[in-house]
Design an enzyme around this catalytic site. Structure first.
Site, PDB file in Angstrom:
ATOM      1  N   ASP A  58     -13.355  -3.006   4.645  1.00 53.39           N
ATOM      2  CA  ASP A  58     -12.012  -3.594   4.832  1.00 53.39           C
ATOM      3  C   ASP A  58     -12.016  -4.412   6.127  1.00 53.39           C
ATOM      4  OD1 ASP A  58      -9.365  -4.179   4.548  1.00 53.39           O
ATOM      5  OD2 ASP A  58      -8.630  -2.146   4.944  1.00 53.39           O
ATOM      6  N   HIS A  90     -10.348 -13.464   8.321  1.00 52.40           N
ATOM      7  CA  HIS A  90      -9.342 -14.538   8.431  1.00 52.40           C
ATOM      8  C   HIS A  90      -9.851 -15.519   9.490  1.00 52.40           C
ATOM      9  CE1 HIS A  90      -4.720 -15.478   8.480  1.00 52.40           C
ATOM     10  NE2 HIS A  90      -5.467 -16.570   8.337  1.00 52.40           N
ATOM     11  N   ASP A  91     -10.545 -16.572   9.047  1.00 53.94           N
ATOM     12  CA  ASP A  91     -11.122 -17.548   9.984  1.00 53.94           C
ATOM     13  C   ASP A  91     -11.395 -18.824   9.178  1.00 53.94           C
ATOM     14  OD1 ASP A  91     -12.365 -18.753  12.171  1.00 53.94           O
ATOM     15  OD2 ASP A  91     -13.557 -16.987  12.677  1.00 53.94           O
ATOM     16  N   PRO A 111     -13.433 -21.355   6.772  1.00 50.11           N
ATOM     17  CA  PRO A 111     -14.245 -20.941   5.616  1.00 50.11           C
ATOM     18  C   PRO A 111     -15.710 -20.652   5.937  1.00 50.11           C
ATOM     19  CG  PRO A 111     -12.749 -22.696   4.965  1.00 50.11           C
ATOM     20  CD  PRO A 111     -12.584 -22.541   6.464  1.00 50.11           C
ATOM     21  N   THR A 128       1.085  -3.283   4.473  1.00 48.90           N
ATOM     22  CA  THR A 128       2.112  -2.317   4.062  1.00 48.90           C
ATOM     23  C   THR A 128       2.859  -1.730   5.249  1.00 48.90           C
ATOM     24  OG1 THR A 128       0.328  -0.715   3.948  1.00 48.90           O
ATOM     25  CG2 THR A 128       1.076  -1.621   1.866  1.00 48.90           C
ATOM     26  N   ARG A 157       1.504   8.068  -0.068  1.00 44.02           N
ATOM     27  CA  ARG A 157       1.869   9.304   0.614  1.00 44.02           C
ATOM     28  C   ARG A 157       2.246  10.348  -0.429  1.00 44.02           C
ATOM     29  NH1 ARG A 157      -0.578   7.368   3.794  1.00 44.02           N
ATOM     30  NH2 ARG A 157      -0.096   6.690   5.904  1.00 44.02           N
ATOM     31  N   GLN A 164       3.405   3.498   8.048  1.00 49.96           N
ATOM     32  CA  GLN A 164       3.454   2.832   6.753  1.00 49.96           C
ATOM     33  C   GLN A 164       4.917   2.718   6.327  1.00 49.96           C
ATOM     34  OE1 GLN A 164       1.107   1.320   5.463  1.00 49.96           O
ATOM     35  NE2 GLN A 164      -0.848   2.401   5.441  1.00 49.96           N
ATOM     36  N   GLY A 209      -5.804   7.312   3.229  1.00 49.20           N
ATOM     37  CA  GLY A 209      -6.488   7.673   4.460  1.00 49.20           C
ATOM     38  C   GLY A 209      -6.035   9.017   4.984  1.00 49.20           C
ATOM     39  N   ARG A 210      -5.072   8.972   5.906  1.00 51.68           N
ATOM     40  CA  ARG A 210      -4.693  10.190   6.628  1.00 51.68           C
ATOM     41  C   ARG A 210      -4.259  11.370   5.767  1.00 51.68           C
ATOM     42  NH1 ARG A 210      -1.355   6.474  10.654  1.00 51.68           N
ATOM     43  NH2 ARG A 210      -1.286   5.354   8.688  1.00 51.68           N
TER      44      ARG A 210
HETATM   45  O1  C5P Z   1      -4.028   6.536   6.600  1.00 48.78           O
HETATM   46  P1  C5P Z   1      -3.453   5.613   5.575  1.00 48.78           P
HETATM   47  O2  C5P Z   1      -3.378   6.226   4.186  1.00 48.78           O
HETATM   48  O3  C5P Z   1      -2.143   4.983   6.011  1.00 48.78           O
HETATM   49  O4  C5P Z   1      -4.528   4.436   5.469  1.00 48.78           O
HETATM   50  C1  C5P Z   1      -4.243   3.238   4.815  1.00 48.78           C
HETATM   51  C2  C5P Z   1      -5.449   2.356   4.884  1.00 48.78           C
HETATM   52  O5  C5P Z   1      -5.217   1.161   4.147  1.00 48.78           O
HETATM   53  C3  C5P Z   1      -5.826   1.917   6.302  1.00 48.78           C
HETATM   54  O6  C5P Z   1      -7.248   1.973   6.364  1.00 48.78           O
HETATM   55  C4  C5P Z   1      -5.341   0.469   6.392  1.00 48.78           C
HETATM   56  O7  C5P Z   1      -6.184  -0.328   7.198  1.00 48.78           O
HETATM   57  C5  C5P Z   1      -5.412   0.014   4.960  1.00 48.78           C
HETATM   58  N1  C5P Z   1      -4.498  -1.071   4.578  1.00 48.78           N
HETATM   59  C6  C5P Z   1      -3.125  -1.010   4.692  1.00 48.78           C
HETATM   60  N2  C5P Z   1      -2.334  -2.063   4.283  1.00 48.78           N
HETATM   61  C7  C5P Z   1      -2.886  -3.143   3.762  1.00 48.78           C
HETATM   62  C8  C5P Z   1      -4.272  -3.209   3.644  1.00 48.78           C
HETATM   63  C9  C5P Z   1      -5.062  -2.140   4.037  1.00 48.78           C
HETATM   64  O8  C5P Z   1      -2.592  -0.007   5.138  1.00 48.78           O
HETATM   65  N3  C5P Z   1      -2.109  -4.120   3.292  1.00 48.78           N
END
Ligand code: C5P
Length: 233
Positions: A61, A65-66, A68, A122, A182, A190, A210-211
């Protein structure tokens, strides 16, 4: 037969060793591993190689963003480390996304690698967008961005669960990768969230979690419980 597991675990850990340790614990209960800019800028892309060796696809991930040519080089290099997916911000425009797709395909040497276009993070809500001068809702922006991603060679779009319907309307065949998941309502960074089963019901192809998994006392158990909650046999 092993059921398709749509869970991509976000291994946002402080060190590569922590990421690999948690990856081993959750591997039987998830479909792929994701590392983000924290590990890519710290221990570096060798973390991708270490995770690939555990046998699941790896999502870098990198949120590229730069211009091409730079993005093409970055995507190629990440593919050489074994990345199955790489993210690039759709806001970088069509030429940048096409360069990302071309670099990734070149580095991977096979068709099974894809760029995922990042739409609107998000963690942002309407007020955040207005503060930076964008007088559109996340939904309106994501709708435009999804069609640009689809016409620029992206395999998929990263979007909030609340914008899945918009993506399906403007890019019906594109893969959708959904963070902001969640299992229960929590108050963190988030802003636009859904439960895992809601997101799957709304048509998410993959869930980035993630968390809720990595911060659990038992990450393997947390991942298994989330997979079970999806009702996929
Ligand atoms: O811990 P959590 O579930 O919030 O992790 C969400 C993951 O998704 C993070 O690694 C974050 O970088 C990634 N992400 C995000 N929103 C986006 C793209 C990626 O939260 N639009």
């Amino acid at each position: 037969m092993v059921a398709h597991n749509p869970i991509i675990v976000a291994l946002d850990m402080p060190t590569a060793q922590d990421a690999v340790r948690v990856a081993k614990e959750v591997a039987p209960h998830v479909g792929a591993f994701k590392i983000g800019v924290g590990l890519l800028y710290g221990p570096g892309p060798g973390t991708i190689d270490a995770l690939v060796r555990l046998g699941l696809p790896v999502f870098a991930d990198a949120k590229l963003h730069d211009i091409p040519s730079q993005v093409e080089m970055a995507a190629r290099n990440l593919a050489l480390h074994g990345a199955r997916w790489v993210t690039a911000h759709i806001g970088g425009g069509q030429a940048m996304l096409e360069a990302a797709a071309s670099g990734l395909a070149d580095g991977a040497g096979h068709a099974e690698a894809g760029i995922l276009g990042v739409s609107v993070l998000t963690s942002l809500d309407n007020a955040d967008l207005q503060r930076i001068g964008i007088d559109r809702t996340p939904g309106q922006l994501v709708s435009k961005m999804a069609s640009v991603a689809a016409s620029s060679g992206c395999e998929g779009v990263v979007c909030s669960p609340l914008e899945l319907h918009v993506v399906h309307q403007s890019a019906p065949n594109i893969t959708t990768v959904v963070p902001g998941i969640r299992p229960t309502t929590v108050d963190d960074d988030q802003a636009r969230t859904a439960t895992p089963s809601d997101a799957i019901e709304k048509g998410a192809s993959y869930l980035v979690i993630g968390r809720p998994i990595t911060a659990a006392d038992d990450p393997g158990g947390a991942a298994a419980a989330i997979f079970e909650s999806l009702g996929i046999i």
